[in-house]
Design a protein around this motif. Structure first.
Motif, PDB file in Angstrom:
ATOM      1  N   VAL A  40     -23.337 -36.633  -3.053  1.00 14.67           N
ATOM      2  CA  VAL A  40     -21.518 -36.936  -2.524  1.00 14.67           C
ATOM      3  C   VAL A  40     -22.245 -36.975  -0.675  1.00 14.67           C
ATOM      4  CG1 VAL A  40     -19.655 -35.193  -1.583  1.00 14.67           C
ATOM      5  CG2 VAL A  40     -20.926 -35.744  -3.603  1.00 14.67           C
ATOM      6  N   SER A  41     -21.464 -37.754  -0.186  1.00 14.72           N
ATOM      7  CA  SER A  41     -21.525 -37.877   1.278  1.00 14.72           C
ATOM      8  C   SER A  41     -19.943 -37.576   1.791  1.00 14.72           C
ATOM      9  CB  SER A  41     -21.775 -39.277   2.150  1.00 14.72           C
ATOM     10  OG  SER A  41     -20.839 -40.640   1.597  1.00 14.72           O
ATOM     11  N   LEU A  42     -20.402 -36.995   3.071  1.00 13.51           N
ATOM     12  CA  LEU A  42     -18.313 -36.238   3.691  1.00 13.51           C
ATOM     13  C   LEU A  42     -18.846 -37.839   4.394  1.00 13.51           C
ATOM     14  CD1 LEU A  42     -18.899 -32.597   3.638  1.00 13.51           C
ATOM     15  CD2 LEU A  42     -18.439 -34.603   1.626  1.00 13.51           C
ATOM     16  N   GLY A  43     -17.624 -38.191   5.101  1.00 13.41           N
ATOM     17  CA  GLY A  43     -17.306 -39.130   5.890  1.00 13.41           C
ATOM     18  C   GLY A  43     -15.899 -38.741   6.691  1.00 13.41           C
ATOM     19  N   ALA A  44     -15.709 -37.107   6.735  1.00 10.00           N
ATOM     20  CA  ALA A  44     -14.838 -36.424   7.328  1.00 10.00           C
ATOM     21  C   ALA A  44     -14.970 -35.060   7.397  1.00 10.00           C
ATOM     22  CB  ALA A  44     -13.177 -36.721   6.902  1.00 10.00           C
ATOM     23  N   ASP A  45     -13.933 -34.411   8.264  1.00 14.75           N
ATOM     24  CA  ASP A  45     -14.246 -32.550   7.705  1.00 14.75           C
ATOM     25  C   ASP A  45     -13.760 -32.851   6.494  1.00 14.75           C
ATOM     26  OD1 ASP A  45     -16.097 -31.714   9.879  1.00 14.75           O
ATOM     27  OD2 ASP A  45     -14.132 -31.692  11.162  1.00 14.75           O
ATOM     28  N   THR A  46     -13.540 -31.920   5.182  1.00 13.18           N
ATOM     29  CA  THR A  46     -13.116 -31.798   3.623  1.00 13.18           C
ATOM     30  C   THR A  46     -13.171 -30.441   3.579  1.00 13.18           C
ATOM     31  OG1 THR A  46     -14.494 -33.411   3.565  1.00 13.18           O
ATOM     32  CG2 THR A  46     -14.158 -32.535   2.153  1.00 13.18           C
ATOM     33  N   VAL A  47     -12.075 -29.995   2.382  1.00 12.19           N
ATOM     34  CA  VAL A  47     -11.194 -29.087   2.510  1.00 12.19           C
ATOM     35  C   VAL A  47     -10.744 -29.630   0.414  1.00 12.19           C
ATOM     36  CG1 VAL A  47      -9.859 -27.433   2.389  1.00 12.19           C
ATOM     37  CG2 VAL A  47     -10.159 -28.276   4.483  1.00 12.19           C
ATOM     38  N   LEU A  48     -11.354 -28.891  -0.098  1.00  5.00           N
ATOM     39  CA  LEU A  48     -11.654 -28.537  -2.029  1.00  5.00           C
ATOM     40  C   LEU A  48     -11.528 -27.005  -2.066  1.00  5.00           C
ATOM     41  CD1 LEU A  48     -15.002 -29.978  -2.568  1.00  5.00           C
ATOM     42  CD2 LEU A  48     -13.162 -31.263  -1.838  1.00  5.00           C
ATOM     43  N   THR A  49      -9.994 -28.124  -2.865  1.00  7.02           N
ATOM     44  CA  THR A  49      -9.479 -26.784  -3.602  1.00  7.02           C
ATOM     45  C   THR A  49      -8.709 -26.644  -4.615  1.00  7.02           C
ATOM     46  OG1 THR A  49      -8.192 -26.625  -0.953  1.00  7.02           O
ATOM     47  CG2 THR A  49      -7.472 -24.419  -2.593  1.00  7.02           C
ATOM     48  N   SER A  50      -9.375 -25.185  -5.940  1.00  4.39           N
ATOM     49  CA  SER A  50      -8.908 -25.487  -6.740  1.00  4.39           C
ATOM     50  C   SER A  50      -7.651 -24.368  -7.202  1.00  4.39           C
ATOM     51  CB  SER A  50      -9.892 -25.096  -8.154  1.00  4.39           C
ATOM     52  OG  SER A  50      -8.918 -24.554  -9.171  1.00  4.39           O
ATOM     53  N   THR A  51      -6.491 -25.099  -6.714  1.00  7.04           N
ATOM     54  CA  THR A  51      -5.278 -23.973  -6.649  1.00  7.04           C
ATOM     55  C   THR A  51      -5.175 -22.902  -7.845  1.00  7.04           C
ATOM     56  OG1 THR A  51      -3.906 -25.339  -8.171  1.00  7.04           O
ATOM     57  CG2 THR A  51      -3.885 -25.599  -5.474  1.00  7.04           C
ATOM     58  N   ALA A  52      -5.551 -22.857  -9.084  1.00  8.57           N
ATOM     59  CA  ALA A  52      -5.635 -22.237 -10.478  1.00  8.57           C
ATOM     60  C   ALA A  52      -7.060 -21.436 -10.430  1.00  8.57           C
ATOM     61  CB  ALA A  52      -5.072 -22.893 -11.906  1.00  8.57           C
ATOM     62  N   GLY A  53      -8.156 -22.018  -9.151  1.00 12.91           N
ATOM     63  CA  GLY A  53      -9.059 -21.362  -9.617  1.00 12.91           C
ATOM     64  C   GLY A  53     -10.192 -21.254 -10.936  1.00 12.91           C
ATOM     65  N   ASP A  54     -10.104 -22.937 -11.080  1.00 13.04           N
ATOM     66  CA  ASP A  54     -10.888 -23.328 -11.864  1.00 13.04           C
ATOM     67  C   ASP A  54     -12.017 -23.583 -11.180  1.00 13.04           C
ATOM     68  OD1 ASP A  54     -10.126 -23.403 -14.928  1.00 13.04           O
ATOM     69  OD2 ASP A  54      -8.469 -24.418 -13.910  1.00 13.04           O
ATOM     70  N   ALA A  55     -12.926 -24.266 -12.008  1.00 16.21           N
ATOM     71  CA  ALA A  55     -14.309 -24.593 -11.256  1.00 16.21           C
ATOM     72  C   ALA A  55     -14.837 -26.138  -9.763  1.00 16.21           C
ATOM     73  CB  ALA A  55     -15.436 -24.877 -12.466  1.00 16.21           C
ATOM     74  N   ILE A  56     -14.900 -25.421  -9.366  1.00 15.68           N
ATOM     75  CA  ILE A  56     -15.639 -26.997  -8.392  1.00 15.68           C
ATOM     76  C   ILE A  56     -17.381 -27.168  -8.404  1.00 15.68           C
ATOM     77  CG2 ILE A  56     -15.771 -27.769  -6.142  1.00 15.68           C
ATOM     78  CD1 ILE A  56     -12.962 -26.533  -5.711  1.00 15.68           C
ATOM     79  N   SER A  57     -17.807 -28.313  -8.655  1.00 18.14           N
ATOM     80  CA  SER A  57     -18.778 -28.261  -9.049  1.00 18.14           C
ATOM     81  C   SER A  57     -19.606 -29.778  -8.682  1.00 18.14           C
ATOM     82  CB  SER A  57     -19.345 -27.516 -10.886  1.00 18.14           C
ATOM     83  OG  SER A  57     -19.144 -29.031 -11.208  1.00 18.14           O
ATOM     84  N   PHE A  58     -20.878 -29.444  -8.391  1.00 17.06           N
ATOM     85  CA  PHE A  58     -21.890 -30.892  -7.233  1.00 17.06           C
ATOM     86  C   PHE A  58     -23.223 -30.039  -8.062  1.00 17.06           C
ATOM     87  CE2 PHE A  58     -18.718 -29.336  -4.503  1.00 17.06           C
ATOM     88  CZ  PHE A  58     -18.392 -30.027  -3.679  1.00 17.06           C
ATOM     89  N   THR A  59     -23.249 -31.648  -8.860  1.00 15.02           N
ATOM     90  CA  THR A  59     -24.403 -31.918  -9.831  1.00 15.02           C
ATOM     91  C   THR A  59     -25.403 -31.912  -9.340  1.00 15.02           C
ATOM     92  OG1 THR A  59     -23.316 -32.583 -11.758  1.00 15.02           O
ATOM     93  CG2 THR A  59     -25.343 -32.901 -11.494  1.00 15.02           C
TER      94      THR A  59
END
Length: 395
Positions: A57-76
């Motif tokens: 993953v590359s970020l091209g902007a300041d980034t916010v990742l949100t799971s509103t139900a509280g599920d997993a956020i994963s980067f391999t």
């Protein structure tokens, strides 16, 4: 749209705009497969459910990742890009690859929120600015955290190895403040903990447990009663703060002073790497084993000071001084210095004791008691300032 999105390609995937950011239009989930690259350029990804990123993953902007139900956020795998990354979920966050490790691609900052868990499995997190970890952290690899700009690196909760059977090391590099607010290594000990020079470490979790060494190269401030358990603990700068300090293991004291509002105890062998003052107010100071090193030792306490092992038995200290107002228990059998020894408080012998000071003076300002022998070897001036054997005769 309130639906799932899965992207499968071994090529380049680009998210040029915000994803799920409209009112009521969060995706249910987002999945990208392994084998390609993903550019997140739109600044936001919002889902009600999980987010799973399989490729670099590359970020091209300041980034916010949100799971509103509280599920997993994963980067391999890896995350890079000179932008900030904020991850908000009450579920499990996994950083499976190195973060900010590519040449010139350190993130500007990394923030995770409270309420979930964070697995750092990629070994490296590098930012130019701050790192703030709100939830319980597990280490799945030996890990180095670096803020190249000297900003704060802070943990609001616990830090453990991912497995009791496979302890992992943690190294924190910043000339700013390192804040460790939760217990460390209680559930699964770390193999070691190291902080770099020129910053400040705030110990607020009460416990740091490692199977190997703990090395604090910068100043340490304790925010509460603190127990450090390790094969050895090294302080290269001053230590201060509230409560007591218990060191379970050997101790290398190189910073010159340790000042606590309550007691201090050192269970293992102590090595002095600088003239050292232990100040504990009304608290007790217990040196449970030997103390060595060609430096001066001063103990200031109006409580009970205990020498549990021989002092200067392999490398003579230059001097030993204890203040008035407390008591001193000598259980180690010998104190050896090249210079003066001065004991301001009442002394109790718990073993046959030899005080050896070379040409230095030996001053015992108060009473001496205990059913043991006392021998003083000095070519300087020996002064007995109080009664000897007045309550318990010496042998």
């Amino acid at each position: 749209g309130a639906h799932s999105l899965t992207i499968n390609t071994a090529g380049a995937t680009t998210l040029g705009g915000a994803v799920g950011s409209g009112a009521g239009t969060a995706l249910t989930s987002l999945t990208t497969n392994a084998g390609g690259t993903l550019a997140i350029n739109g600044g936001a990804v919002k889902t009600t459910g999980a987010q799973s990123y399989g490729e670099a993953v590359s970020l091209g902007a300041d980034t916010v990742l949100t799971s509103t139900a509280g599920d997993a956020i994963s980067f391999t795998t890896t995350i890079d890009g000179a932008h900030s990354l904020t991850i908000n979920t009450a579920g499990a966050t996994t950083l499976g690859g190195a973060v900010g490790s590519g040449a010139g691609t350190a993130l500007t900052s990394l923030t995770t929120n409270t309420g979930g868990t964070l697995a750092i499995n990629g070994g490296i997190v590098k930012t130019t600015g701050a790192q703030s970890y709100g939830e319980a952290v597990s280490l799945g690899a030996d890990t180095v955290l670096t803020s190249t700009g000297g900003d704060a690196i802070s943990f609001a909760s616990t830090i453990d190895s991912a497995s009791v059977a496979s302890a992992k090391s943690l190294q924190i590099n910043t000339i700013g403040t390192t804040s460790l607010s939760g217990a460390i290594g209680v559930n699964a000990p770390l193999s070691s903990l190291t902080t770099d020079v020129d910053g400040m470490v705030l110990l607020g979790g009460g416990t740091v447990t490692t199977t190997g060494a703990q090395i604090y190269h910068d100043m340490v401030s304790m925010l509460r009663n603190t127990t450090l358990t390790a094969s050895s603990v090294t302080f290269d700068d001053a230590v201060m703060g509230s409560g007591y300090l218990h060191v379970l293991g050997d101790a290398n004291l190189n910073g010159g002073s340790i000042s606590t509002t309550l007691g201090q105890s050192y269970s293992g062998a102590v090595t002095l790497g600088a003239d050292t003052t232990l100040a504990a107010g009304s608290g007790d100071v217990s040196l449970g084993s030997t103390v060595n090193g060609a430096y001066a030792l001063t103990v200031n306490s109006t409580g009970v000071t205990t020498f549990g092992g021989a002092i200067g038995n392999t490398t003579a200290l230059t001097s030993v001084t204890t203040n008035t107002g407390g008591t001193l228990v000598m259980n180690g059998g010998s104190v050896t210095t090249t210079g003066a020894q001065s004991y301001g408080e009442a002394v109790t012998l718990g073993a046959n004791t030899i005080l050896t000071a070379g040409i230095g003076d030996v001053t015992l300002n108060s009473t001496i008691n205990g059913a043991y022998a006392l021998t003083v070897n000095s070519t300087g001036v020996t002064t007995f300032g109080g009664a000897i054997g007045n309550t318990t005769a010496l042998t």
